[in-house]
Design a protein around this motif. Structure first.
Motif, PDB file in Angstrom:
ATOM      1  N   ASN A 254       1.000  -1.090  -0.630  1.00  0.00           N
ATOM      2  CA  ASN A 254       0.483  -0.131  -0.288  1.00  0.00           C
ATOM      3  C   ASN A 254       0.829   1.157   0.110  1.00  0.00           C
ATOM      4  O   ASN A 254       0.511   2.247  -0.349  1.00  0.00           O
ATOM      5  CB  ASN A 254      -1.049  -0.339   1.262  1.00  0.00           C
ATOM      6  CG  ASN A 254      -2.043  -0.856   1.191  1.00  0.00           C
ATOM      7  OD1 ASN A 254      -2.203  -0.863   0.062  1.00  0.00           O
ATOM      8  ND2 ASN A 254      -2.784  -1.278   2.173  1.00  0.00           N
ATOM      9  N   THR A 255       1.487   1.073   0.846  1.00  0.00           N
ATOM     10  CA  THR A 255       2.769   2.301   1.074  1.00  0.00           C
ATOM     11  C   THR A 255       3.697   2.298  -0.114  1.00  0.00           C
ATOM     12  O   THR A 255       3.858   3.972  -1.031  1.00  0.00           O
ATOM     13  CB  THR A 255       4.040   2.297   1.993  1.00  0.00           C
ATOM     14  OG1 THR A 255       2.631   1.720   3.230  1.00  0.00           O
ATOM     15  CG2 THR A 255       5.196   3.193   1.962  1.00  0.00           C
ATOM     16  N   ALA A 258       0.866   3.854  -3.455  1.00  0.00           N
ATOM     17  CA  ALA A 258       0.902   5.132  -2.942  1.00  0.00           C
ATOM     18  C   ALA A 258       1.787   6.085  -3.861  1.00  0.00           C
ATOM     19  O   ALA A 258       1.861   7.072  -4.430  1.00  0.00           O
ATOM     20  CB  ALA A 258       0.020   5.508  -1.553  1.00  0.00           C
ATOM     21  N   ASN A 259       3.214   5.594  -3.443  1.00  0.00           N
ATOM     22  CA  ASN A 259       4.416   6.362  -3.393  1.00  0.00           C
ATOM     23  C   ASN A 259       5.221   6.755  -4.979  1.00  0.00           C
ATOM     24  O   ASN A 259       4.883   7.291  -5.736  1.00  0.00           O
ATOM     25  CB  ASN A 259       6.198   5.458  -2.857  1.00  0.00           C
ATOM     26  CG  ASN A 259       5.957   5.758  -1.319  1.00  0.00           C
ATOM     27  OD1 ASN A 259       4.997   7.090  -0.855  1.00  0.00           O
ATOM     28  ND2 ASN A 259       6.946   5.295  -0.135  1.00  0.00           N
ATOM     29  N   GLU A 261       2.016   6.146  -7.458  1.00  0.00           N
ATOM     30  CA  GLU A 261       1.341   6.369  -7.881  1.00  0.00           C
ATOM     31  C   GLU A 261       1.967   8.172  -8.068  1.00  0.00           C
ATOM     32  O   GLU A 261       1.878   8.812  -9.412  1.00  0.00           O
ATOM     33  CB  GLU A 261       0.044   6.809  -6.574  1.00  0.00           C
ATOM     34  CG  GLU A 261      -1.008   7.702  -7.643  1.00  0.00           C
ATOM     35  CD  GLU A 261      -2.300   7.050  -7.254  1.00  0.00           C
ATOM     36  OE1 GLU A 261      -3.111   7.744  -7.456  1.00  0.00           O
ATOM     37  OE2 GLU A 261      -2.281   5.894  -6.652  1.00  0.00           O
ATOM     38  N   LYS A 262       2.473   8.717  -6.928  1.00  0.00           N
ATOM     39  CA  LYS A 262       3.199  10.238  -7.508  1.00  0.00           C
ATOM     40  C   LYS A 262       3.968  10.896  -8.289  1.00  0.00           C
ATOM     41  O   LYS A 262       4.145  11.450  -8.510  1.00  0.00           O
ATOM     42  CB  LYS A 262       3.837  10.243  -5.697  1.00  0.00           C
ATOM     43  CG  LYS A 262       3.297  10.353  -4.681  1.00  0.00           C
ATOM     44  CD  LYS A 262       3.673  11.266  -3.189  1.00  0.00           C
ATOM     45  CE  LYS A 262       2.553  10.792  -1.926  1.00  0.00           C
ATOM     46  NZ  LYS A 262       3.035  11.498  -0.845  1.00  0.00           N
TER      47      LYS A 262
END
Length: 330
Positions: A254-255, A258-259, A261-262
């Motif tokens: 998950n982490t 999300a990273n 995706e940035k």
């Protein structure tokens, strides 16, 4: 000197088996080159033996079972025409050349050279995308891969919970087994006994960003405290250890998703065609980045809209035999 030069490149992690053919299919040279800069230099020296000053690098056609990586980029930068083929395509062509079933690196290089010599009009030439598009491709593909990995681990978690903790499936599945609140609760209470002791406040705190928290927390608590099938204590403890490991992996995924995706958004935002892609209905930043990554931005890659549809696999497929004719969408 020959007008065109055809090269089959069977690559491995640390070397390349290369075969050079002329337009009549005569084998001019076979060599094994090391991976890296030394190998690329050797490749250039090999080509130099069979070309003269009037020969253009674009007259050298290379067939290889990949369309990316430092080796391919180096060949593109040198000006060679590169045809990246699917390993299944190469295997089918190898069967055409001989049905004995024999296979070797030299044989694969021969098949690739023959393939680009005889069927280059049917092969897709690797077009050099811009650096920004290559960057988008790198992060977008890994981002998608991590999402697939998260789904696989979620399914493993689901199967494990079904075997020893069915109440968790009933309580948490509506919220998604990969969401942070659910993973937090599974870490805090990985066994039915521990989950039944969770207070309303403990459940509500993990879901504080959701709407109607009290009602949902009460519903979860009611399910966790109801009667369900279970396993012996020792078996339950073993399953709980498994769940903690799966939850740790999912939390990390998950982490990192999300990273990444940035990073996808940052690289995609730098591309000059980003606004055009985002203007298409249904395309957000992440999906738009994937579209750019897979189609590329080389202007001459597709000769028509139909060619683009064929590449995407969205063109209708016709199956006709005798009086039967079926046209279906993929």
């Amino acid at each position: 000197m020959c007008e065109l030069l055809f090269i089959g490149d069977d690559w491995a992690e640390d070397h390349h088996d290369v075969e050079v053919q002329d337009e009549q299919g005569r084998v001019l040279r076979r060599e094994r080159l090391p991976e890296g800069i030394t190998g690329i230099r050797g490749f250039g020296e090999l080509v130099g033996r069979f070309v003269d000053d009037d020969t253009e690098f674009s007259d050298v056609l290379v067939c290889i079972e990949t369309d990316r990586g430092p080796w391919v980029q180096a060949l593109l930068a040198a000006g060679y025409r590169i045809f990246g083929v699917d390993p299944k395509q190469a295997a089918r062509h190898r069967e055409i050349l001989g049905n004995s079933g024999a296979k070797s690196d030299r044989g694969d290089a021969h098949a690739l050279a023959d393939m680009v010599r005889t069927r280059r009009h049917q092969l897709r030439e690797v077009a050099a995308d811009s650096e920004v598009a290559e960057a988008v491709k790198a992060v977008a593909r890994v981002h998608q891969t991590l999402i697939w990995e998260r789904t696989r681990h979620m399914l493993r978690l689901r199967a494990t919970l079904r075997d020893y903790f069915p109440a968790a499936l009933e309580a948490y599945t509506p919220f998604g087994l990969t969401c942070t609140p659910v993973l937090t609760l599974l870490v805090k209470a990985p066994t039915p006994e521990a989950a039944a002791k969770l207070t309303h406040r403990q459940i509500a705190v993990t879901s504080k960003r959701r709407r109607d928290i009290d009602t949902k927390a009460a519903a979860i608590q009611q399910v966790l405290r109801a009667e369900h099938f279970g396993q012996p204590a020792a078996v339950t403890a073993a399953y709980a250890a498994t769940v903690r490991s799966l939850v740790a992996v999912l939390t990390t995924l998950n982490t990192e998703i999300a990273n990444l995706e940035k990073d996808v958004k940052a690289h995609f935002g730098q591309h000059p065609d980003a606004e055009i892609l985002l203007s298409q209905p249904g395309l957000g930043v992440v999906l738009g980045a994937r579209v750019l990554a897979e189609f590329g931005d080389a202007p001459d890659r597709y000769v028509s809209a139909k060619a683009r549809k064929n590449y995407a696999g969205t063109s209708p497929v016709t199956r006709a035999s005798g009086k039967t004719r079926i046209v279906s969408a993929r």
